[in-house]
Design a protein around this motif. Structure first.
Motif, PDB file in Angstrom:
ATOM      1  N   THR A 144      -0.573  -4.418   1.811  1.00  0.00           N
ATOM      2  CA  THR A 144      -1.381  -3.512   2.622  1.00  0.00           C
ATOM      3  C   THR A 144      -0.527  -2.891   3.719  1.00  0.00           C
ATOM      4  OG1 THR A 144      -3.337  -3.355   4.060  1.00  0.00           O
ATOM      5  CG2 THR A 144      -2.110  -5.401   4.149  1.00  0.00           C
ATOM      6  N   THR A 183      -7.408  -0.312  10.450  1.00  0.00           N
ATOM      7  CA  THR A 183      -7.548   0.342   9.161  1.00  0.00           C
ATOM      8  C   THR A 183      -6.494  -0.183   8.209  1.00  0.00           C
ATOM      9  OG1 THR A 183      -7.604   2.483   8.001  1.00  0.00           O
ATOM     10  CG2 THR A 183      -6.124   2.309   9.885  1.00  0.00           C
ATOM     11  N   ASP A 184      -6.888  -0.492   6.979  1.00  0.00           N
ATOM     12  CA  ASP A 184      -6.002  -1.036   5.955  1.00  0.00           C
ATOM     13  C   ASP A 184      -5.969  -0.120   4.745  1.00  0.00           C
ATOM     14  OD1 ASP A 184      -5.161  -4.288   6.017  1.00  0.00           O
ATOM     15  OD2 ASP A 184      -6.645  -3.649   7.488  1.00  0.00           O
ATOM     16  N   ASN A 185      -4.785   0.065   4.200  1.00  0.00           N
ATOM     17  CA  ASN A 185      -4.611   0.726   2.914  1.00  0.00           C
ATOM     18  C   ASN A 185      -3.972  -0.285   1.961  1.00  0.00           C
ATOM     19  OD1 ASN A 185      -4.119   2.459   0.745  1.00  0.00           O
ATOM     20  ND2 ASN A 185      -2.200   3.205   1.634  1.00  0.00           N
ATOM     21  N   TYR A 236      -2.420  -1.053  -1.210  1.00  0.00           N
ATOM     22  CA  TYR A 236      -1.796  -0.220  -2.232  1.00  0.00           C
ATOM     23  C   TYR A 236      -1.278  -1.022  -3.428  1.00  0.00           C
ATOM     24  CZ  TYR A 236       2.626  -1.640   0.006  1.00  0.00           C
ATOM     25  OH  TYR A 236       3.664  -2.360   0.534  1.00  0.00           O
ATOM     26  N   ASP A 242     -10.694  -2.853  -1.387  1.00  0.00           N
ATOM     27  CA  ASP A 242     -10.165  -1.503  -1.533  1.00  0.00           C
ATOM     28  C   ASP A 242      -9.703  -0.932  -0.194  1.00  0.00           C
ATOM     29  OD1 ASP A 242     -10.506  -1.287  -4.291  1.00  0.00           O
ATOM     30  OD2 ASP A 242     -12.624  -0.747  -4.062  1.00  0.00           O
ATOM     31  N   GLY A 243      -9.555  -1.789   0.790  1.00  0.00           N
ATOM     32  CA  GLY A 243      -9.166  -1.334   2.122  1.00  0.00           C
ATOM     33  C   GLY A 243     -10.342  -1.394   3.074  1.00  0.00           C
ATOM     34  N   ARG A 258     -11.870   0.057   7.199  1.00  0.00           N
ATOM     35  CA  ARG A 258     -11.746   0.672   8.528  1.00  0.00           C
ATOM     36  C   ARG A 258     -12.819   0.032   9.386  1.00  0.00           C
ATOM     37  NH1 ARG A 258     -13.080   5.438   7.450  1.00  0.00           N
ATOM     38  NH2 ARG A 258     -15.191   5.406   8.324  1.00  0.00           N
TER      39      ARG A 258
END
Length: 379
Positions: free
Chosen positions: A150, A177-179, A181, A198-199, A201
């Motif tokens: 992430t 906030t997380d992405n 990937y 899926d991430g 916020r």
């Protein structure tokens, strides 16, 4: 346990030897140990400027493996007021790269002002963070382990003012906030059954109430530090998850004998609503339950109880011995004596300045043997 006892005997022997060696010879020349500590102190002074100290950052923990980078830290008093009663403020800036291909850029301002009547804490973190996920619950097998990666941005700010001696209250704002990937194909997170897979916020407002009667914020010898915090994360604040979180943190410091300190902590976290897995209550890591991987056990609620015995050995060098017990639960009434997990170990400390800021190294035993390098005390 045998290794711990051998290590304890060795370092207690070293303490006695250091005291004797420091006396030097009959001509008044310093002994070998005294010279080594003089060299260490001179090295610290060399890298410490008038306002900033710059030190190479070397870290190790089960979560990061070995990491290298740089750290700059400033310890100061607000507006350079020469008031010994005003608590020192700190501003560290750290960049790290680890052998787990993680990168971190963090900074945290801890500011005391107005004769200790006002306190503000601001933290900012940018990370690229390959990590491990074991699932949700207190009874998880290590075979559940799966890797994910992430990139996240984290920010919080809280401002407190004194309403009576040692008692502070104020608002807190938190954002992350997380992405995510990268996930294990067909793993738990890839199944979309875990909130936040899926991430995420999250954006929340809350309230912090502190009782703080410590005699020193870096190296307390006596006093209390008790904190209650409440945070609510809501869509109207920009959060895509709705939940509330309540935390209690009780700490007591007892000066037992010749600056030997017993530090006690009881930490509780309760979560209500639909939190992402990154923001539920969890145990493990360098702060809560050393000897367990951070997030090894996580659920809506958690408790950790810790004790640490701090012993000065020689000049700026000291040791600590610690133990902890903790658990997580999906329901509050699921907490039980038979659900506790236990850890313990010992550590070494070297004081960097007169304020009491420490470099620390801990060796911990829980469900694994773990080593931790860091700055300042755990609690």
């Amino acid at each position: 346990m045998k290794k711990i006892l051998i290590g304890l005997a060795m370092f207690l022997s070293f303490g006695g030897y250091a005291q004797e060696s420091s006396k030097g010879d009959s001509t008044g020349n310093p002994g070998l140990i005294e010279k080594l500590f003089d060299f260490a102190d001179n090295t610290i002074n060399l890298i410490s400027g008038e306002k900033w100290s710059f030190i190479p950052a070397v870290v190790y923990s089960p979560e990061t493996s070995l990491g290298f980078g740089a750290r700059a830290i400033r310890v100061f008093r607000h507006k350079n007021i020469a008031d010994s009663l005003l608590r020192p403020s700190t501003l560290p800036i750290t960049f790290l790269y680890t052998f787990n291909n993680q990168t971190f850029l963090t900074t945290e301002l801890d500011l005391w002002a107005n004769k200790n009547r006002e306190h503000m804490n601001v933290r900012l973190e940018l990370s690229n963070y390959p990590f491990k996920f074991y699932g949700i619950g207190n009874e998880l097998d290590a075979s559940n382990e799966e890797f994910y990666s992430t990139r996240f941005f984290y920010f919080h700010v809280d401002y407190e003012w004194q309403i009576s001696k040692g008692l502070y209250i104020g608002p807190r704002y938190e954002f992350r906030t997380d992405n995510i990937y990268k996930k294990k194909p067909d793993g738990i997170l890839d199944s979309d059954q875990v909130a936040g897979s899926d991430g995420q916020r999250i954006s929340g407002l809350g309230l912090v109430l502190n009782q703080d009667t410590r005699d020193n914020i870096f190296q307390p010898h006596k006093g209390w530090y008790n904190q209650y915090s409440w945070m609510t994360f809501q869509p109207f604040l920009g959060s895509n998850f709705t939940f509330n979180q309540y935390r209690l943190d009780f700490r007591r410091y007892l000066n037992l004998h010749k600056k030997q300190v017993l530090a006690l902590q009881s930490w509780w976290s309760f979560t209500a609503g639909n939190p992402p897995f990154q923001h539920v209550s969890l145990i493990g890591g360098s702060q809560l339950m050393r000897g367990y991987f951070e997030g090894r056990y996580r659920d809506k609620h958690a408790m950790v109880h810790q004790a640490e015995y701090r012993v000065p050995i020689f000049r700026n060098f000291g040791m600590v011995f610690f133990g902890s017990a903790g658990q997580v639960a999906h329901q509050v009434n699921s907490f039980g004596w038979d659900r506790f997990r236990y850890g313990g170990g010992l550590g070494f400390r070297y004081r960097l300045n007169q304020e009491g800021l420490n470099i620390r190294m801990d060796i911990a035993f829980g469900d694994q043997k773990a080593f931790y390098f860091g700055l300042n005390e755990v609690f």
